[in-house]
Scaffold this active site. Structure first.
Site, PDB file in Angstrom:
ATOM      1  N   VAL A 100     -25.236  40.332  58.038  1.00 42.42           N
ATOM      2  CA  VAL A 100     -26.318  40.729  58.620  1.00 42.42           C
ATOM      3  C   VAL A 100     -26.629  41.581  59.706  1.00 42.42           C
ATOM      4  CG1 VAL A 100     -28.327  39.570  60.228  1.00 42.42           C
ATOM      5  CG2 VAL A 100     -27.577  38.356  58.366  1.00 42.42           C
TER       6      VAL A 100
ATOM      7  N   ARG B  31     -11.898  42.801  61.356  1.00 43.56           N
ATOM      8  CA  ARG B  31     -13.257  43.427  60.982  1.00 43.56           C
ATOM      9  C   ARG B  31     -13.504  44.647  61.661  1.00 43.56           C
ATOM     10  NH1 ARG B  31     -17.238  43.914  57.282  1.00 43.56           N
ATOM     11  NH2 ARG B  31     -19.234  43.670  57.963  1.00 43.56           N
TER      12      ARG B  31
ATOM     13  N   THR C  30     -25.309  30.519  61.897  1.00 41.64           N
ATOM     14  CA  THR C  30     -25.649  29.504  62.306  1.00 41.64           C
ATOM     15  C   THR C  30     -25.543  28.301  61.180  1.00 41.64           C
ATOM     16  OG1 THR C  30     -28.039  30.093  61.817  1.00 41.64           O
ATOM     17  CG2 THR C  30     -27.214  29.880  64.141  1.00 41.64           C
TER      18      THR C  30
ATOM     19  N   THR D  53     -30.610  32.271  62.446  1.00 38.91           N
ATOM     20  CA  THR D  53     -31.764  31.138  61.780  1.00 38.91           C
ATOM     21  C   THR D  53     -31.350  30.028  62.914  1.00 38.91           C
ATOM     22  OG1 THR D  53     -31.593  31.884  59.608  1.00 38.91           O
ATOM     23  CG2 THR D  53     -32.619  29.912  59.961  1.00 38.91           C
TER      24      THR D  53
ATOM     25  N   CYS E 242     -27.934  30.240  53.284  1.00 34.82           N
ATOM     26  CA  CYS E 242     -29.268  30.091  53.966  1.00 34.82           C
ATOM     27  C   CYS E 242     -29.901  28.816  53.317  1.00 34.82           C
ATOM     28  CB  CYS E 242     -30.239  31.145  53.881  1.00 34.82           C
ATOM     29  SG  CYS E 242     -29.758  32.602  54.904  1.00 34.82           S
TER      30      CYS E 242
END
Length: 346
Positions: A17, A40, A86, A121, A261
């Site tokens: 994201v 990363r 999340t 979210t 999700c």
């Protein structure tokens, strides 16, 4: 309060994201990409993205984007966009740990006039009830007096090379009408599909969490129909094709519901519903059915293997998903379409 032309952005969390967001903004304005994972950051500095969401050429095009693991590097920023995971815990309860830790990080560098935008979210109310108090506690500043917040839920579709970030309409919101306008204008710089400015942060949070709840329930309905038709010896795909000849029949297909999700977001909504004294029967029923589909698929596959006298052992069930097994899945489920929902619209 700063004009958006003066915004120096920090993106907190550079996963599937956060990275595309940082890259898009990094083509136009100063952006600091922050992640707690040194590996990363190192791979991104070398021009590679292991999530495969952003190509090496796209990384190079973000000429105003820098990467860091150092909190001190965030002090020169005044607009923080939080894009951390999340998840849910083993009891299927929302795990806000990553979000609250990210809020602590932002709070430690927050200054008067700064804006914090959340994309993760959450359930309706979480930004103002959970994140804002953490920002106030760490920074010593007052919400909507010294700093402001926005919420613009992510709509990234992992692995989809057609529906990229700029091509997906973005919901935006702010903690005051003026901030809502600024947040909306900021995203319109990179979202060619346009934006939808919600009337409040809670509305934007609710809009996001019901997007995937609706999909989850629709898939659960078709999964249940597939189980019924399978017991009746009816080809589910043939039934769906026939029903789909009507213009307003929704083209959902049975399958496993996974990913970041669809199998997670409904639990955020049901958690909040139960917290205010309402037990959400339909949403939880759909979740239970979809959670059990993996076991159903395996049981049907094993029965089909036995019927076809295919040796059942760890190597078969472990499995190399070759053409033989794809055909077997289609056969054994009587038309239940085998697919993973990991890459379905998030």
């Amino acid at each position: 309060m700063k004009d958006i032309t003066d915004f120096k952005i920090a993106v907190i969390g550079l996963g599937y994201v956060g990275l595309p967001l940082a890259v898009e903004f990094g083509r136009k304005r100063s952006v600091v990409g922050f992640d707690i994972n040194p590996q990363r950051i190192q791979e991104l500095k070398s021009g590679k993205d292991s999530t495969l969401e952003v190509s090496s050429d796209e990384l190079k095009s973000a000429v105003h984007l820098t990467y860091t693991t150092q909190i001190e590097d965030l002090r020169r920023c005044n607009c923080f966009i939080v894009t951390v995971p999340t998840p849910i815990d083993e009891h299927k309860r929302p795990d806000l740990g990553p979000l609250l830790r990210a809020s602590e990080t932002v709070g430690s560098v927050l200054k008067k006039g700064d804006v914090v935008i959340y994309e993760s979210t959450v359930y309706p109310g979480a930004t103002e009830e959970k994140c804002v108090p953490e920002l106030e506690r760490i920074s010593g500043l007052k919400f909507n007096q010294d700093f402001y917040c926005g919420y613009s839920p992510e709509r990234i579709n992992p692995g989809d090379k057609e529906h990229r970030l700029p091509k997906i309409k973005k919901v935006t919101s702010g903690s005051t009408p003026e901030i809502a306008d600024k947040v909306d204008a900021l995203y319109r710089e990179i979202i060619t599909a346009g934006t939808h400015k919600a009337e409040s942060i809670k509305v934007a949070e609710a809009a996001k969490v019901i997007e995937n709840t609706q999909r989850d329930l629709n898939i659960a309905l078709i999964n249940e129909l597939a189980i019924i038709f399978n017991r009746m010896g009816i080809d589910t795909e043939a039934v769906l094709q026939a029903a789909g000849s009507k213009w307003n029949f929704l083209p959902f297909r049975p399958g496993l519901v996974g990913g970041h999700c669809i199998g997670v977001d409904p639990y955020y909504l049901t958690h909040k519903a139960q917290a205010i004294g309402y037990h959400p029967e339909i949403i939880l029923s759909g979740r239970r059915l979809n959670d059990n589909m993996g076991a159903y698929v395996v049981s049907q596959m094993v029965k089909a293997m036995i019927r076809r006298r295919i040796l059942i052992d760890g190597r078969n069930l472990g499995f190399a998903f070759n053409r033989r097994f794809r055909i077997l899945f289609s056969y054994c489920l009587g038309g239940l379409i085998w697919r993973s929902c990991d890459s379905s619209y998030q």
